[in-house]
Write a protein that holds these residues in place. Structure first.
Motif, short mmCIF file in Angstrom:
data_model
loop_
_atom_site.label_atom_id
_atom_site.label_comp_id
_atom_site.label_asym_id
_atom_site.label_seq_id
_atom_site.Cartn_x
_atom_site.Cartn_y
_atom_site.Cartn_z
N LEU A 44 0.84 -1.21 0.00
CA LEU A 44 0.00 0.00 0.00
C LEU A 44 0.87 1.26 0.00
O LEU A 44 0.55 2.25 -0.66
CB LEU A 44 -0.91 0.02 1.22
CG LEU A 44 -2.04 -1.01 1.25
CD1 LEU A 44 -2.73 -1.01 2.61
CD2 LEU A 44 -3.06 -0.73 0.15
N LEU A 45 2.00 1.21 0.73
CA LEU A 45 2.91 2.37 0.74
C LEU A 45 3.49 2.60 -0.66
O LEU A 45 3.61 3.74 -1.12
CB LEU A 45 4.05 2.16 1.75
CG LEU A 45 3.65 2.21 3.24
CD1 LEU A 45 4.80 1.76 4.13
CD2 LEU A 45 3.19 3.61 3.64
N MET A 46 3.81 1.50 -1.35
CA MET A 46 4.33 1.60 -2.73
C MET A 46 3.25 2.19 -3.65
O MET A 46 3.52 3.09 -4.44
CB MET A 46 4.74 0.22 -3.25
CG MET A 46 6.02 -0.33 -2.67
SD MET A 46 7.46 0.66 -3.13
CE MET A 46 7.64 0.25 -4.85
N ASN A 70 8.54 10.32 -4.22
CA ASN A 70 9.77 9.54 -4.11
C ASN A 70 9.45 8.24 -3.36
O ASN A 70 8.81 8.28 -2.31
CB ASN A 70 10.81 10.37 -3.33
CG ASN A 70 12.09 9.59 -3.09
OD1 ASN A 70 12.07 8.52 -2.50
ND2 ASN A 70 13.19 10.13 -3.56
N ASN A 71 9.87 7.08 -3.92
CA ASN A 71 9.48 5.81 -3.29
C ASN A 71 10.68 5.04 -2.72
O ASN A 71 10.57 3.84 -2.49
CB ASN A 71 8.69 4.95 -4.27
CG ASN A 71 9.57 4.40 -5.37
OD1 ASN A 71 10.75 4.77 -5.48
ND2 ASN A 71 9.03 3.52 -6.19
N GLU A 72 11.82 5.74 -2.50
CA GLU A 72 13.01 4.99 -2.06
C GLU A 72 12.78 4.25 -0.74
O GLU A 72 13.24 3.12 -0.57
CB GLU A 72 14.20 5.94 -1.92
CG GLU A 72 14.83 6.27 -3.27
CD GLU A 72 15.88 7.36 -3.15
OE1 GLU A 72 17.05 7.01 -3.06
OE2 GLU A 72 15.50 8.54 -3.12
N LEU A 129 11.96 -0.98 2.07
CA LEU A 129 11.17 -1.89 2.92
C LEU A 129 10.77 -3.13 2.12
O LEU A 129 10.90 -4.27 2.58
CB LEU A 129 9.87 -1.21 3.38
CG LEU A 129 9.92 -0.17 4.49
CD1 LEU A 129 8.53 0.43 4.67
CD2 LEU A 129 10.38 -0.78 5.80
N GLN A 130 10.27 -2.89 0.89
CA GLN A 130 9.79 -4.00 0.06
C GLN A 130 10.89 -5.03 -0.19
O GLN A 130 10.66 -6.23 -0.09
CB GLN A 130 9.24 -3.46 -1.26
CG GLN A 130 8.38 -4.46 -1.98
CD GLN A 130 7.82 -3.88 -3.28
OE1 GLN A 130 8.56 -3.31 -4.08
NE2 GLN A 130 6.54 -4.00 -3.47
N ASN A 131 12.11 -4.54 -0.48
CA ASN A 131 13.23 -5.45 -0.73
C ASN A 131 13.56 -6.27 0.52
O ASN A 131 13.79 -7.48 0.44
CB ASN A 131 14.47 -4.67 -1.19
CG ASN A 131 14.28 -4.14 -2.59
OD1 ASN A 131 13.47 -4.66 -3.37
ND2 ASN A 131 14.99 -3.07 -2.93
#
Ligand SMILES: NC(=O)c1ccc[n+]([C@@H]2O[C@H](COP(=O)([O-])OP(=O)(O)OC[C@H]3O[C@@H](n4cnc5c(N)ncnc54)[C@H](OP(=O)(O)O)[C@@H]3O)[C@@H](O)[C@H]2O)c1
Length: 287
Positions: free
Chosen positions: A244-246, A255-257, A262-264
Motif C-alpha cells: 500500500l505504501l508503494m 519519491n518511493n526509495e 522496505l519492500q526489498n
C-alpha cells in the motif's frame, strides 16, 4: 444497543471480538475458517454460518480481514447487500485512501452507512489506552459507532467526512512504524554482537516511547527467545501494508526509495520462508 458483529477472526479480528465480549457486548462473528471462533464461542459469542446472517444480527458490523480484495469477496454478494441495508459498516482492514473512497461509495449504494477505520496498534494492545483507531466517514455514523470503537482503543480521532483521511494518516503512521521496526532490528544485531539482552533493550524503549515502544518491547521478546511462530503481526500481513505504501507513492508521484527499501527487505525474508512468522523474523535475514 450493545450488539456488534465482527467479520474476520485473524490475529486482529480475534482480538477485537474478544475485547468486545469482555466489555459486555453481545458479539456475533463469522470467519472463513469457523474453528478459529471456538475459543470466543466458549466465552459467549454467536458464530453464524454466513456473513449475511452475522450482519443481520447487529446494527453495527466490523470487518477486519487481510485486505480490501478479501473484504469484497466476503461482502460483495447478494444476501450481504440486502443485510447491509440500513446498517453501519466499519471497515478496519488496512487499505489505501482510494480503496476507502471506493468502498464508501459501494457501501452507500447498498444502503449502508460507512466508517473507515485504521488501527494503529498491535492485537495485544486492543482495548488498552495505547491503542489508536483513526476514523473518517459519515459524521452521523461516527456518532453511532463511537462507543464501540472507544471500547477497542483509548484514542479514536475522527478526521471528518473526507473518507480517505483515516487511511492517509494510517499510511503515514505505518511508514513511521516500519522505520522504527527496521531500526530496532538493526539495534538487535548490535546487541547480539556483544552478547547483550534484546528484551531488556525493548523494555527500555517502551519506557521512553510508550506506544511504539510497547510494540518493540514485544518484538524484543520474540527475538530474544526465538518465538517467531503464532505471530500477532505476520510478515505476510505486513507485506500487504508495504504494498500500500508503494501504491500510494506511485499514485501521488512521490519519491518511493523508503517503501522500495522496505519492500526489498520484506521480500528477502518472505523468500527465506518466514512469511507466516512474526515480523521480527526479518532480523534473521539481517544476520
Ligand atoms: N496484526 C496486526 O498487528 C495489525 C495491526 C494493525 C492493523 N492490522 C490490520 O488488520 C487486518 C487483519 O490483520 P490480521 O493480523 O488479523 O491478519 P491475519 O491474522 O492474517 O487474518 C486474516 C483474516 O482474513 C481472513 N481471510 C483471508 N483470506 C480470506 C478469504 N479469501 N476469504 C475470507 N476470509 C479471508 C482470514 O480468515 P481465515 O481465518 O479463514 O484464514 C482471517 O480472518 C489487516 O488489514 C491488517 O493490516 C493488523
Amino acid at each position: 444497543m450493545n450488539e456488534v458483529t465482527v467479520i474476520g477472526l485473524g490475529a486482529m479480528g480475534g482480538a477485537i471480538a474478544q475485547t468486545l465480549l469482555e466489555k459486555g457486548y453481545q458479539v456475533t462473528v463469522w470467519n472463513r475458517t469457523a474453528t478459529k471462533a471456538d475459543s470466543i464461542v466458549e466465552k459467549g459469542a454467536v458464530l453464524t454460518s454466513t456473513a449475511a446472517e452475522a450482519i443481520r444480527a447487529s446494527q453495527i458490523s466490523i470487518i477486519c480481514v487481510s485486505d480490501y480484495k478479501t473484504s469484497y469477496e466476503v461482502l460483495d454478494v447478494e444476501d450481504v447487500h440486502a443485510a447491509l441495508s440500513g446498517r453501519v459498516l466499519i471497515q478496519l482492514t488496512t487499505g489505501s485512501p482510494e480503496q476507502a473512497q471506493k468502498q464508501e461509495i459501494w457501501a452507500n449504494t447498498h444502503g449502508a452507512a460507512y466508517i473507515d477505520g485504521a488501527i494503529a496498534a498491535a492485537p495485544t494492545q486492543i482495548g488498552g489506552s495505547h491503542a489508536t483507531i483513526f476514523t473518517s466517514g459519515s459524521m452521523e455514523a461516527f456518532d453511532q459507532v463511537k462507543p464501540v470503537l472507544g471500547v477497542l482503543a483509548g484514542h479514536v480521532p475522527y478526521y471528518g467526512e473526507q473518507v480517505s483521511a483515516a487511511a492517509s494518516i494510517d499510511l503515514a503512521f505505518l511508514s513511521y512504524l516500519f522505520g522504527s521496526y527496521l531500526g530496532f532490528f538493526h539495534a538487535s544485531r548490535i546487541l547480539e554482537s556483544d552478547g547483550l539482552r534484546i528484551d531488556d533493550f525493548g523494555s527500555m524503549i517502551a519506557g521512553v516511547s510508550p506506544m511504539i515502544g510497547s510494540i518493540l518491547q514485544y518484538e524484543g521478546e520474540v527475538i530474544q527467545h526465538s518465538k517467531y511462530e503464532n505471530p500477532q503481526s505476520s510478515l505476510q500481513m505486513s507485506m500487504v501494508t508495504v504494498g500500500l505504501l508503494m501504491e500510494q507513492a506511485s499514485e501521488k508521484s512521490m519519491n518511493n526509495e523508503f517503501p522500495l527499501f522496505l519492500q526489498n527487505m520484506f521480500h528477502k525474508a518472505i523468500e527465506a520462508g518466514y512469511g507466516e512468522q512474526d515480523i521480527a523474523s526479518l532480523v534473521k535475514t539481517m544476520r
